[in-house]
Design a protein around this motif. Structure first.
Motif, mmCIF file in Angstrom:
data_model
loop_
_atom_site.group_PDB
_atom_site.id
_atom_site.type_symbol
_atom_site.label_atom_id
_atom_site.label_comp_id
_atom_site.label_asym_id
_atom_site.label_seq_id
_atom_site.Cartn_x
_atom_site.Cartn_y
_atom_site.Cartn_z
ATOM 1 N N PRO A 1 6.376 7.522 2.948
ATOM 2 C CA PRO A 1 6.616 8.961 2.836
ATOM 3 C C PRO A 1 5.842 9.632 1.700
ATOM 4 O O PRO A 1 5.757 10.863 1.661
ATOM 5 C CB PRO A 1 8.129 9.055 2.593
ATOM 6 C CG PRO A 1 8.519 7.706 2.092
ATOM 7 C CD PRO A 1 7.582 6.721 2.715
ATOM 8 N N SER A 2 5.281 8.849 0.782
ATOM 9 C CA SER A 2 4.545 9.473 -0.316
ATOM 10 C C SER A 2 3.111 9.785 0.064
ATOM 11 O O SER A 2 2.353 10.326 -0.738
ATOM 12 C CB SER A 2 4.563 8.561 -1.551
ATOM 13 O OG SER A 2 3.893 7.340 -1.267
ATOM 14 N N HIS A 3 2.742 9.409 1.267
ATOM 15 C CA HIS A 3 1.350 9.610 1.698
ATOM 16 C C HIS A 3 1.293 10.498 2.936
ATOM 17 O O HIS A 3 2.293 10.694 3.627
ATOM 18 C CB HIS A 3 0.681 8.270 2.015
ATOM 19 C CG HIS A 3 0.711 7.305 0.875
ATOM 20 N ND1 HIS A 3 0.002 7.489 -0.288
ATOM 21 C CD2 HIS A 3 1.378 6.131 0.714
ATOM 22 C CE1 HIS A 3 0.216 6.476 -1.100
ATOM 23 N NE2 HIS A 3 1.057 5.636 -0.521
ATOM 24 N N SER A 4 0.092 10.991 3.205
ATOM 25 C CA SER A 4 -0.169 11.774 4.412
ATOM 26 C C SER A 4 -1.593 11.484 4.854
ATOM 27 O O SER A 4 -2.325 10.778 4.171
ATOM 28 C CB SER A 4 0.003 13.280 4.140
ATOM 29 O OG SER A 4 1.315 13.558 3.696
ATOM 30 N N LEU B 1 -8.464 11.862 4.313
ATOM 31 C CA LEU B 1 -8.008 11.625 2.940
ATOM 32 C C LEU B 1 -6.500 11.812 2.875
ATOM 33 O O LEU B 1 -5.890 12.414 3.766
ATOM 34 C CB LEU B 1 -8.730 12.552 1.945
ATOM 35 C CG LEU B 1 -8.611 14.071 2.103
ATOM 36 C CD1 LEU B 1 -7.282 14.604 1.583
ATOM 37 C CD2 LEU B 1 -9.770 14.735 1.354
ATOM 38 N N CYS B 2 -5.935 11.291 1.804
ATOM 39 C CA CYS B 2 -4.510 11.516 1.548
ATOM 40 C C CYS B 2 -4.391 12.707 0.604
ATOM 41 O O CYS B 2 -4.928 12.684 -0.499
ATOM 42 C CB CYS B 2 -3.861 10.283 0.917
ATOM 43 S SG CYS B 2 -2.114 10.569 0.526
ATOM 44 N N PRO B 3 -3.710 13.771 1.055
ATOM 45 C CA PRO B 3 -3.624 14.987 0.233
ATOM 46 C C PRO B 3 -2.631 14.888 -0.925
ATOM 47 O O PRO B 3 -2.556 15.823 -1.740
ATOM 48 C CB PRO B 3 -3.183 16.056 1.242
ATOM 49 C CG PRO B 3 -2.424 15.297 2.278
ATOM 50 C CD PRO B 3 -3.060 13.939 2.366
ATOM 51 N N SER B 4 -1.879 13.804 -1.021
ATOM 52 C CA SER B 4 -0.950 13.677 -2.152
ATOM 53 C C SER B 4 -1.739 13.687 -3.461
ATOM 54 O O SER B 4 -2.830 13.122 -3.548
ATOM 55 C CB SER B 4 -0.152 12.374 -2.046
ATOM 56 O OG SER B 4 0.626 12.373 -0.865
ATOM 57 N N SER B 5 -1.179 14.323 -4.467
ATOM 58 C CA SER B 5 -1.903 14.576 -5.711
ATOM 59 C C SER B 5 -2.469 13.295 -6.325
ATOM 60 O O SER B 5 -1.731 12.332 -6.578
ATOM 61 C CB SER B 5 -0.959 15.256 -6.718
ATOM 62 O OG SER B 5 -1.648 15.497 -7.928
ATOM 63 N N GLY B 6 -3.770 13.310 -6.511
ATOM 64 C CA GLY B 6 -4.433 12.200 -7.176
ATOM 65 C C GLY B 6 -4.764 11.015 -6.287
ATOM 66 O O GLY B 6 -5.534 10.145 -6.698
ATOM 67 N N HIS B 7 -4.217 10.978 -5.100
ATOM 68 C CA HIS B 7 -4.430 9.785 -4.271
ATOM 69 C C HIS B 7 -5.882 9.672 -3.788
ATOM 70 O O HIS B 7 -6.467 8.588 -3.812
ATOM 71 C CB HIS B 7 -3.481 9.812 -3.058
ATOM 72 C CG HIS B 7 -2.053 9.553 -3.451
ATOM 73 N ND1 HIS B 7 -1.090 9.157 -2.548
ATOM 74 C CD2 HIS B 7 -1.420 9.628 -4.657
ATOM 75 C CE1 HIS B 7 0.070 9.003 -3.170
ATOM 76 N NE2 HIS B 7 -0.117 9.299 -4.451
ATOM 77 N N CYS B 8 -6.447 10.805 -3.348
ATOM 78 C CA CYS B 8 -7.826 10.754 -2.873
ATOM 79 C C CYS B 8 -8.763 10.398 -4.023
ATOM 80 O O CYS B 8 -9.668 9.569 -3.867
ATOM 81 C CB CYS B 8 -8.214 12.103 -2.275
ATOM 82 S SG CYS B 8 -9.942 12.184 -1.756
ATOM 83 N N GLY C 1 -9.138 6.935 -4.587
ATOM 84 C CA GLY C 1 -9.819 6.138 -3.571
ATOM 85 C C GLY C 1 -9.169 6.168 -2.207
ATOM 86 O O GLY C 1 -9.640 5.499 -1.280
ATOM 87 N N MET C 2 -8.087 6.935 -2.065
ATOM 88 C CA MET C 2 -7.393 6.945 -0.782
ATOM 89 C C MET C 2 -8.057 7.943 0.164
ATOM 90 O O MET C 2 -7.514 9.014 0.489
ATOM 91 C CB MET C 2 -5.913 7.288 -0.982
ATOM 92 C CG MET C 2 -5.057 6.908 0.215
ATOM 93 S SD MET C 2 -3.313 7.122 -0.149
ATOM 94 C CE MET C 2 -2.632 6.770 1.466
ATOM 95 N N LYS C 3 -9.246 7.574 0.579
ATOM 96 C CA LYS C 3 -9.990 8.388 1.551
ATOM 97 C C LYS C 3 -10.832 7.469 2.409
ATOM 98 O O LYS C 3 -11.145 6.341 2.023
ATOM 99 C CB LYS C 3 -10.862 9.427 0.842
ATOM 100 C CG LYS C 3 -11.895 8.859 -0.130
ATOM 101 C CD LYS C 3 -12.668 10.003 -0.781
ATOM 102 C CE LYS C 3 -13.741 9.505 -1.723
ATOM 103 N NZ LYS C 3 -14.516 10.631 -2.292
HETATM 104 CU CU LIG Z 1 -1.452 8.858 -0.592
#
Ligand SMILES: [Cu+2]
Length: 207
Positions: free
Chosen positions: A60-63, A102-109, A112-114
């Motif tokens: 749930p913390s990701h999108s 990409l993951c729009p959660s703050s700081g995730h992209c 490297g979460m892309k």
């Molecule tokens: Cu994420």
């Protein structure tokens, strides 16, 4: 998840790749879509084609946001064309080109979460124009091919990786061209000899 399950899944994927059927890629494999994974490394060595599916599995913390290259490079999801947060997102690859996520959660992209996936054309097209391996040549080809079935000869000298459509045409052509001239010539000489002998015999009989 056990390593045997992972191995089985990999075997299934490997077995499905050469087939015409579409492939479903689980993004990040057993890790899924999460932080701390290098998705550039995950993409390396894989071939994605139109008709294949990407499956994002995440908490749930990701999108998942579908963005363009600028959004991908700048970790900016404001121009996202699609966004998902259902935890199990399947994306059908419909067009040739690179898809960016990409993951729009703050700081995730930024962490490297892309994901950038190069999509190639579907693999089913080269299989269509193949097959007619010229069956009318069978009466003259037996001396070189050896096998009675014309379809059995291509795999023997062809490479297993290349398309079947490329290798068969040259092999049946070469044996037919070389044996036919000498055969015709020798038959001609023999028939002349027979006619000559017959004429000599007839002269001998009548004289
Ligand atoms: Cu994420």
């Amino acid at each position: 998840m056990g390593s045997t399950a992972t191995a089985a899944l990999l075997l299934l994927l490997l077995a499905a790749v050469p087939a015409v059927f579409a492939v479903t890629f689980k993004v990040g494999d057993t890790s899924g879509w999460t932080s701390g994974i290098d998705y550039t490394t995950w993409v390396t060595g894989k071939t994605f084609r139109v008709g294949d599916t990407l499956e994002f599995i995440y908490g749930p913390s990701h999108s998942v946001s579908v963005v363009d290259k600028a959004g991908y490079d700048g970790c900016d999801s404001s121009g996202a064309t699609q966004s998902f947060a259902d935890g199990n997102t399947k994306i059908n690859l419909k067009t040739v080109g690179t898809m960016h996520f990409l993951c729009p959660s703050s700081g995730h992209c930024l962490g490297g979460m892309k994901l950038a996936v190069p999509v190639l054309a579907a693999a089913s097209s080269p299989a269509t124009p193949s097959s007619p391996p010229s069956p009318p040549l069978s009466p003259r080809s037996p001396p070189k091919t050896g096998s009675p079935l014309p379809s059995a000869s291509p795999p023997a000298n062809g490479t297993p990786e290349s398309d079947e459509s490329l290798t068969p045409p040259p092999s049946p052509l070469t044996p037919t061209l070389s044996p036919s001239p000498p055969n015709a010539a020798s038959k001609g000489v023999m028939s002349y000899g027979i006619i000559g002998a017959a004429m000599i015999l007839m002269y001998g009989v009548t004289a």
